[in-house]
Motif scaffolding. Sequence first.
Motif, short mmCIF file in Angstrom:
data_model
loop_
_atom_site.label_atom_id
_atom_site.label_comp_id
_atom_site.label_asym_id
_atom_site.label_seq_id
_atom_site.Cartn_x
_atom_site.Cartn_y
_atom_site.Cartn_z
N MET A 137 0.48 -1.27 0.00
CA MET A 137 -0.17 0.07 0.14
C MET A 137 0.99 1.24 0.25
N ILE A 138 2.07 1.38 0.51
CA ILE A 138 2.64 2.40 0.77
C ILE A 138 4.24 2.13 -0.21
N ALA A 139 3.79 0.83 -1.67
CA ALA A 139 5.19 1.27 -1.90
C ALA A 139 5.28 2.41 -2.95
N ARG A 140 3.94 3.04 -3.42
CA ARG A 140 3.96 4.14 -4.06
C ARG A 140 5.24 5.61 -3.97
N GLU A 141 5.60 5.53 -2.91
CA GLU A 141 6.38 6.75 -2.16
C GLU A 141 7.25 6.39 -1.34
N ALA A 142 7.44 4.52 -0.59
CA ALA A 142 8.03 4.02 0.60
C ALA A 142 9.61 3.94 0.29
N PHE A 143 10.95 4.54 0.62
CA PHE A 143 11.83 4.54 0.20
C PHE A 143 12.12 5.57 -1.34
N GLY A 144 11.42 6.35 -1.16
CA GLY A 144 11.65 8.16 -1.86
C GLY A 144 10.59 6.97 -2.96
N GLY A 145 9.88 6.01 -3.61
CA GLY A 145 9.18 5.77 -4.29
C GLY A 145 9.22 5.91 -5.86
N ILE A 206 29.00 7.92 0.61
CA ILE A 206 29.70 8.30 -1.09
C ILE A 206 29.58 8.82 -1.44
N THR A 207 27.59 9.31 -1.80
CA THR A 207 27.37 10.55 -2.58
C THR A 207 27.21 11.63 -2.06
N ALA A 208 27.49 11.54 -0.60
CA ALA A 208 27.32 13.22 -0.08
C ALA A 208 28.00 14.26 -1.41
N SER A 209 28.89 13.95 -1.58
CA SER A 209 29.75 14.92 -2.58
C SER A 209 29.98 14.32 -4.02
N SER A 210 28.76 13.39 -4.03
CA SER A 210 29.19 13.13 -5.91
C SER A 210 28.33 13.64 -6.48
N SER A 268 19.37 12.62 -0.32
CA SER A 268 20.37 11.45 -0.51
C SER A 268 19.90 10.32 -0.12
N ILE A 269 18.44 9.54 0.68
CA ILE A 269 18.23 8.81 1.01
C ILE A 269 17.33 8.23 -0.24
N ASP A 270 16.40 8.72 -0.28
CA ASP A 270 16.03 8.53 -1.90
C ASP A 270 16.28 7.63 -2.79
N ILE A 271 17.06 8.22 -3.37
CA ILE A 271 18.45 7.91 -5.12
C ILE A 271 18.96 7.06 -4.11
N THR A 272 19.36 6.31 -3.02
CA THR A 272 20.19 5.62 -2.40
C THR A 272 18.81 4.10 -1.95
N ALA A 273 17.72 3.83 -1.27
CA ALA A 273 17.33 3.66 -0.55
C ALA A 273 17.06 2.21 -1.62
#
Length: 359
Positions: A137-145, A206-210, A268-273
Motif C-alpha cells: 500500500m505504501i510502495a508508491r512513496e516508500a524509499f523515495g517512491g 559516498i554520494t554526499a559529494s558526488s 540522498s536517502i531517496d536516491i540510494t534506498a
Amino acid sequence: MGAPSRPPANGFAAAARKVYNPVGFSKGYNFVLWFIFAGAMFGFILARLPYLNFYGIYCNTKGSGGLGALPGECYYYLNFDRYKVGIILHLACILPAALLAILQFTPYIRYKAIILHRVCGWLAILLSVIGIAGALMIAREAFGGGIEAQAITGVLAIVFLGSLLLAVINIKKLQIEEHRKWMLRAWFYGGCIITMRIILIITVNITASSGYQATMPCVKVNSILQSEEKLVQSYPACAAFVNGTNPDQYTMIDANFNGNDAAQIAASIDITAGMALWLAFIIHAVGVEIYLRLTPAEHNRLRAISYQRQLAAGVRNPGSAGLTVDRLGDSDGLWKPREQSVEEARADPSKVSLQAPSP
C-alpha cells in the motif's frame, strides 16, 4: 535433545556446549549463525517497536528525541489515509511476525513445545500476509517512491510470501526438509531490510559529494523545512507552489547526507534506498542458498524422517510426497533413503515436530 554424539575437542568446546545445548543446538556453528542473524533481527525489531506509537514517536512533527521517521518520510503518511493505513498495518504486523519467526528458528521450541511451534507458525504467516499488504500500500512513496524501489518492494513481496506458501505446502505433505528450506529462504529474504540499512549508511556518505540530485515535490520539501520563506529562498522553483500558481511544482535538490539542509538529507536517502534494498536482497538470496548447500547432512536427516512419517501415513511416493526436485526436475528416479540415514533418523526422532502437519 540437541546432544552431540562426539566428546568435546577441548575445554572451550565443552564450555560452549553448556551454552548452546540448552537452546537446542547440537552443533556450535549453527548456534553462532542463529545468534548472529536472530540477534540482528531481534535488535532491529526492538529498535522499531517504538514506531508503533505512530503519532507520538514515528510521525511526531515536534520531534521525538532522535527516534522516528526520516525527513519527509511522514508527509504522505500524515496526509493520505491510504499510506497511513498501509504503514500502520505494516509495522503492527510484520514486527510481531518477525519476533515469532525468531522463536520458530529456536530448536528448543520445535523440540519441546510442538503446539507452541504450530500456533506461532500460523500466526506468523497470518501477520506476514497482512504486513506485506501494508507494505504494498505504501510502495508508491516508500524509499523515495522511485521505480527501482517499487520494483524491489514487489519482488520481495512475491518471493517472501511465495516461500511461505511453499513451506506450508511441504509441511502439509510432511516434507520436513523442504519446509525447512523454504522457511529459511522466506525470512532471509525478509531480513534483507536490515542489511539494506547498513548499505544505505555507506552509500549516502559516498554520494554526499558526488553531485547527485533528486526531484521532490515542493509540498513535501515544505513539510520538511516547515517554512515557506526558507523554501523559496533555498529552492526558488517552489515559488510557484507558494503563490498557488502550481500546487504540483517539483524542484531539484542536491543529495547531501552530510549537509545541514534536511531536504538534502532526504534526497540522498531517496536516491540510494532502492539500490541498497536491491543489493541487500541479492546478498541474502545468494547467502541462504550457500548455507543450504553447506548443510546437506541436516537436509538428508530430515528427509529420512520425512520418509518414515510419509510411509507411516500411507502417502504415495514416501520421501518425495512434497515439492521435491526429483518430482519436478530431471532426476533419474524418485528419492530412496540410505539405510544409514533411516537409522540416524530413528536414533534421534525427537529432533523435529512431526505429530501433525503444521507450518
